[in-house]
Design a protein around this motif. Structure first.
Motif, PDB file in Angstrom:
ATOM      1  N   LEU A   1       0.857  -1.187   0.000  1.00 53.40           N
ATOM      2  CA  LEU A   1       0.000   0.000   0.000  1.00 53.40           C
ATOM      3  C   LEU A   1       0.890   1.232   0.000  1.00 53.40           C
ATOM      4  N   HIS A   2       0.411   2.292  -0.671  1.00 54.31           N
ATOM      5  CA  HIS A   2       1.218   3.497  -0.829  1.00 54.31           C
ATOM      6  C   HIS A   2       0.586   4.680  -0.122  1.00 54.31           C
ATOM      7  N   ASN A   3       1.425   5.634   0.253  1.00 50.42           N
ATOM      8  CA  ASN A   3       0.970   6.855   0.904  1.00 50.42           C
ATOM      9  C   ASN A   3      -0.149   7.512   0.085  1.00 50.42           C
ATOM     10  N   ASN A   4      -1.188   7.934   0.778  1.00 49.52           N
ATOM     11  CA  ASN A   4      -2.350   8.631   0.205  1.00 49.52           C
ATOM     12  C   ASN A   4      -3.290   7.749  -0.606  1.00 49.52           C
ATOM     13  N   GLU A   5      -3.052   6.450  -0.691  1.00 46.26           N
ATOM     14  CA  GLU A   5      -4.059   5.584  -1.309  1.00 46.26           C
ATOM     15  C   GLU A   5      -5.261   5.529  -0.378  1.00 46.26           C
ATOM     16  N   ARG A   6      -6.417   5.266  -0.964  1.00 40.35           N
ATOM     17  CA  ARG A   6      -7.649   5.137  -0.191  1.00 40.35           C
ATOM     18  C   ARG A   6      -8.085   3.683  -0.227  1.00 40.35           C
ATOM     19  N   VAL A   7      -8.491   3.178   0.934  1.00 40.50           N
ATOM     20  CA  VAL A   7      -8.871   1.775   1.046  1.00 40.50           C
ATOM     21  C   VAL A   7     -10.240   1.650   1.700  1.00 40.50           C
ATOM     22  N   VAL A   8     -10.908   0.535   1.434  1.00 44.85           N
ATOM     23  CA  VAL A   8     -12.162   0.194   2.110  1.00 44.85           C
ATOM     24  C   VAL A   8     -11.828  -0.808   3.196  1.00 44.85           C
ATOM     25  N   VAL A   9     -12.284  -0.515   4.402  1.00 45.32           N
ATOM     26  CA  VAL A   9     -12.034  -1.375   5.554  1.00 45.32           C
ATOM     27  C   VAL A   9     -13.340  -2.044   5.974  1.00 45.32           C
TER      28      VAL A   9
ATOM     29  N   THR B   1      -8.605  -4.515   5.875  1.00 41.56           N
ATOM     30  CA  THR B   1      -8.537  -3.776   4.613  1.00 41.56           C
ATOM     31  C   THR B   1      -8.870  -4.735   3.476  1.00 41.56           C
ATOM     32  N   GLU B   2      -9.843  -4.339   2.646  1.00 40.45           N
ATOM     33  CA  GLU B   2     -10.319  -5.216   1.578  1.00 40.45           C
ATOM     34  C   GLU B   2      -9.915  -4.756   0.185  1.00 40.45           C
ATOM     35  N   LEU B   3      -9.951  -3.448  -0.054  1.00 41.03           N
ATOM     36  CA  LEU B   3      -9.862  -2.946  -1.416  1.00 41.03           C
ATOM     37  C   LEU B   3      -9.191  -1.586  -1.444  1.00 41.03           C
ATOM     38  N   VAL B   4      -8.286  -1.395  -2.415  1.00 39.67           N
ATOM     39  CA  VAL B   4      -7.756  -0.063  -2.710  1.00 39.67           C
ATOM     40  C   VAL B   4      -8.667   0.507  -3.793  1.00 39.67           C
ATOM     41  N   TYR B   5      -9.291   1.659  -3.519  1.00 43.34           N
ATOM     42  CA  TYR B   5     -10.215   2.231  -4.509  1.00 43.34           C
ATOM     43  C   TYR B   5      -9.732   3.564  -5.081  1.00 43.34           C
ATOM     44  N   TRP B   6      -8.641   4.096  -4.540  1.00 40.25           N
ATOM     45  CA  TRP B   6      -8.093   5.346  -5.065  1.00 40.25           C
ATOM     46  C   TRP B   6      -6.592   5.284  -5.009  1.00 40.25           C
ATOM     47  N   PRO B   7      -5.905   5.632  -6.054  1.00 40.66           N
ATOM     48  CA  PRO B   7      -6.410   6.227  -7.289  1.00 40.66           C
ATOM     49  C   PRO B   7      -7.140   5.194  -8.150  1.00 40.66           C
ATOM     50  N   PHE B   8      -8.098   5.687  -8.948  1.00 37.78           N
ATOM     51  CA  PHE B   8      -8.923   4.807  -9.770  1.00 37.78           C
ATOM     52  C   PHE B   8      -8.087   3.976 -10.728  1.00 37.78           C
TER      53      PHE B   8
END
Length: 193
Positions: free
Chosen positions: A58-66, A179-186
């Protein structure tokens, strides 16, 4: 209403329909807000990754669904990437390494759980970077037995992670979810593993 035709005058019907439609919209918006609030509170929530402790996964500033409901239904598993309350004002995101009763140890950059070496393929990129600098990715960790009701967590960027090596084992009640999913960046949507 005109008794001979049974037709309501246009102006009254328009006012009545407008009020009725406004009420329906209000109920719909209220229902959506309540459902969204319940989902956010009990099922899943968006979080932002801050820092580099989970790179290269995972990278800095990525958005994830928990998934906030999962640990009400089952216990954490080794390898889960979890969000937990590290301080009263900060949540951290790390990988579960050890479960209650596990003996966790790192010797010569190899993780051992209960005396067995553990393959950690998610560390390949960071391990190569560390080796190129002539350093181990993970410094030795003296044996720690994870107490009941706790997990032992570490970041994937072991040289740059504040985790159970410093904080100690994390109580299960401090886990926010998995944490299930990285959704950002698209452009980089993917499952978080």
């Amino acid at each position: 209403m005109n008794r001979s035709t049974g037709i309501e005058p246009e102006t009254n019907r328009t006012k009545t329909n407008w009020k009725k439609e406004l009420g329906e919209w209000g109920r719909s918006i209220g229902t959506v807000a309540i459902v969204a609030g319940l989902i956010y509170s009990f099922l899943g929530a968006p979080y932002a990754v801050h820092g580099e402790s989970m790179m290269a996964t995972l990278h800095n500033n990525e958005r994830v669904v928990v998934n906030k409901a999962i640990y009400h239904l089952q216990q954490p598993d080794r390898g889960d990437i979890v969000v937990f309350h590290a301080t009263p004002t900060e949540d951290y995101i790390k990988r579960v390494i050890g479960l209650e009763g596990d003996r966790v140890e790192v010797v010569d950059d190899v993780l051992y759980i209960n005396g067995e070496a553990v393959d950690e393929p998610y560390l390949a990129e960071k391990r190569k970077e560390a080796a190129d600098m002539g350093l181990p990715l993970t410094e030795n960790v003296a044996p720690v037995t994870v107490p009941p009701g706790h997990v032992f967590v570490m970041g994937d960027n072991r040289r740059n992670s504040r985790d159970s090596r410093e904080l100690g084992p994390i109580p299960l009640e401090q886990l926010v979810g998995r944490t299930e999913l990285v959704y950002w960046p698209f452009t980089d949507i993917r499952l978080a593993h």
